[in-house]
Design an enzyme around this catalytic site. Sequence first.
Site, PDB file in Angstrom:
ATOM      1  N   ILE A   1       1.482   0.360  -3.267  1.00 37.23           N
ATOM      2  CA  ILE A   1       1.901  -0.011  -4.672  1.00 37.23           C
ATOM      3  C   ILE A   1       2.285   1.239  -5.498  1.00 37.23           C
ATOM      4  O   ILE A   1       3.359   1.018  -6.255  1.00 37.23           O
ATOM      5  CB  ILE A   1       0.822  -0.880  -5.485  1.00 37.23           C
ATOM      6  CG1 ILE A   1       1.653  -1.811  -6.309  1.00 37.23           C
ATOM      7  CG2 ILE A   1      -0.225  -0.254  -5.833  1.00 37.23           C
ATOM      8  CD1 ILE A   1       0.675  -3.049  -6.825  1.00 37.23           C
TER       9      ILE A   1
ATOM     10  N   ASN B   1      -8.718   8.273   3.893  1.00 35.21           N
ATOM     11  CA  ASN B   1      -9.635   8.754   2.996  1.00 35.21           C
ATOM     12  C   ASN B   1     -11.050   7.821   3.212  1.00 35.21           C
ATOM     13  O   ASN B   1     -10.823   6.811   3.376  1.00 35.21           O
ATOM     14  CB  ASN B   1      -8.965   8.504   1.599  1.00 35.21           C
ATOM     15  CG  ASN B   1      -8.089   9.103   1.212  1.00 35.21           C
ATOM     16  OD1 ASN B   1      -7.689  10.464   1.597  1.00 35.21           O
ATOM     17  ND2 ASN B   1      -6.762   8.361   0.358  1.00 35.21           N
TER      18      ASN B   1
ATOM     19  N   GLY C   1     -11.893  10.434  -1.410  1.00 37.48           N
ATOM     20  CA  GLY C   1     -10.770   9.972  -2.393  1.00 37.48           C
ATOM     21  C   GLY C   1     -10.484   8.382  -1.759  1.00 37.48           C
ATOM     22  O   GLY C   1      -9.427   8.145  -2.161  1.00 37.48           O
TER      23      GLY C   1
ATOM     24  N   HIS D   1      -8.255   1.765   5.693  1.00 37.72           N
ATOM     25  CA  HIS D   1      -6.880   1.592   5.836  1.00 37.72           C
ATOM     26  C   HIS D   1      -6.240   3.072   6.238  1.00 37.72           C
ATOM     27  O   HIS D   1      -6.974   4.088   5.784  1.00 37.72           O
ATOM     28  CB  HIS D   1      -6.178   1.204   4.626  1.00 37.72           C
ATOM     29  CG  HIS D   1      -6.503   1.883   3.360  1.00 37.72           C
ATOM     30  ND1 HIS D   1      -7.641   1.552   2.510  1.00 37.72           N
ATOM     31  CD2 HIS D   1      -6.167   2.884   2.656  1.00 37.72           C
ATOM     32  CE1 HIS D   1      -8.087   2.522   1.656  1.00 37.72           C
ATOM     33  NE2 HIS D   1      -6.745   3.276   1.712  1.00 37.72           N
TER      34      HIS D   1
ATOM     35  N   HIS E   1      -2.942   5.515   5.649  1.00 38.79           N
ATOM     36  CA  HIS E   1      -1.963   5.870   4.828  1.00 38.79           C
ATOM     37  C   HIS E   1      -0.844   6.331   5.988  1.00 38.79           C
ATOM     38  O   HIS E   1      -1.307   7.329   6.820  1.00 38.79           O
ATOM     39  CB  HIS E   1      -2.149   6.996   3.888  1.00 38.79           C
ATOM     40  CG  HIS E   1      -2.833   6.599   2.710  1.00 38.79           C
ATOM     41  ND1 HIS E   1      -2.542   5.984   1.526  1.00 38.79           N
ATOM     42  CD2 HIS E   1      -4.332   6.472   2.842  1.00 38.79           C
ATOM     43  CE1 HIS E   1      -3.627   5.756   0.947  1.00 38.79           C
ATOM     44  NE2 HIS E   1      -4.748   5.846   1.500  1.00 38.79           N
TER      45      HIS E   1
HETATM   46  P1  AMP Z   1      -7.277   5.104  -0.970  1.00 35.81           P
HETATM   47  O1  AMP Z   1      -7.460   5.906  -2.087  1.00 35.81           O
HETATM   48  O2  AMP Z   1      -7.311   5.774   0.417  1.00 35.81           O
HETATM   49  O3  AMP Z   1      -8.549   3.899  -1.087  1.00 35.81           O
HETATM   50  O4  AMP Z   1      -5.802   4.523  -1.123  1.00 35.81           O
HETATM   51  C1  AMP Z   1      -5.979   3.136  -1.842  1.00 35.81           C
HETATM   52  C2  AMP Z   1      -4.435   2.946  -1.952  1.00 35.81           C
HETATM   53  O5  AMP Z   1      -4.019   1.408  -2.264  1.00 35.81           O
HETATM   54  C3  AMP Z   1      -3.777   3.738  -2.992  1.00 35.81           C
HETATM   55  O6  AMP Z   1      -2.686   4.552  -2.430  1.00 35.81           O
HETATM   56  C4  AMP Z   1      -3.087   2.686  -3.736  1.00 35.81           C
HETATM   57  O7  AMP Z   1      -1.739   2.996  -4.632  1.00 35.81           O
HETATM   58  C5  AMP Z   1      -3.003   1.556  -2.871  1.00 35.81           C
HETATM   59  N1  AMP Z   1      -3.065   0.199  -3.471  1.00 35.81           N
HETATM   60  C6  AMP Z   1      -3.868  -0.319  -4.752  1.00 35.81           C
HETATM   61  N2  AMP Z   1      -3.599  -1.720  -4.977  1.00 35.81           N
HETATM   62  C7  AMP Z   1      -2.649  -1.973  -4.211  1.00 35.81           C
HETATM   63  C8  AMP Z   1      -1.957  -3.164  -4.021  1.00 35.81           C
HETATM   64  N3  AMP Z   1      -2.212  -4.470  -4.839  1.00 35.81           N
HETATM   65  N4  AMP Z   1      -0.887  -3.322  -3.092  1.00 35.81           N
HETATM   66  C9  AMP Z   1      -0.624  -2.221  -2.351  1.00 35.81           C
HETATM   67  N5  AMP Z   1      -1.330  -0.899  -2.429  1.00 35.81           N
HETATM   68  C10 AMP Z   1      -2.234  -0.772  -3.444  1.00 35.81           C
END
Ligand code: AMP
Length: 114
Positions: A32, A85, A91, A98, A100
């Site tokens: 997002i 992360n 982070g 997940h 990235h």
């Molecule tokens: P992390 O810091 O590795 O836990 O990454 C979480 C990621 O989820 C971040 O890059 C956010 O921008 C992303 N994120 C949070 N909410 C949403 C959402 N509703 N849809 C898509 N991505 C999201």
Amino acid sequence: MSTDCLFCKIIAGELPSEQVYSDDKVVVFKDIDPKAPIHLLIVPRVHIISLNEIDDDALTIHMMRLLPKLAKDQGLNNGFRTIINTGPAGGQIVFHIHIHLLGGGNLSGTGFAM
Ligand code: AMP
Ligand code: ZN
């Protein structure tokens, strides 16, 4: 499914996402808040908190093998970056594992930062 998990809600269709791929093991949707022209999240359907908790070898291999296929589908023919992360100090903000997948710009020389 964890009822208070953002990604479980997205996978269940209770929250919207821009999905680009799915199969029986994973869902892939656009981040997002993208940190590169292409920024996807590869998310297992099962709720696993982080890399510290994953113990499914087949799922792990499936996600790793999927990454270059997704990159190719996205036209990332000259390379891409993957980030996992893990934990607060790593982070991690969403505690559902997940990967990235980033690309589309020139990420070379930017070190470890996203
Ligand atoms: P992390 O810091 O590795 O836990 O990454 C979480 C990621 O989820 C971040 O890059 C956010 O921008 C992303 N994120 C949070 N909410 C949403 C959402 N509703 N849809 C898509 N991505 C999201
Ligand atoms: Zn979850």
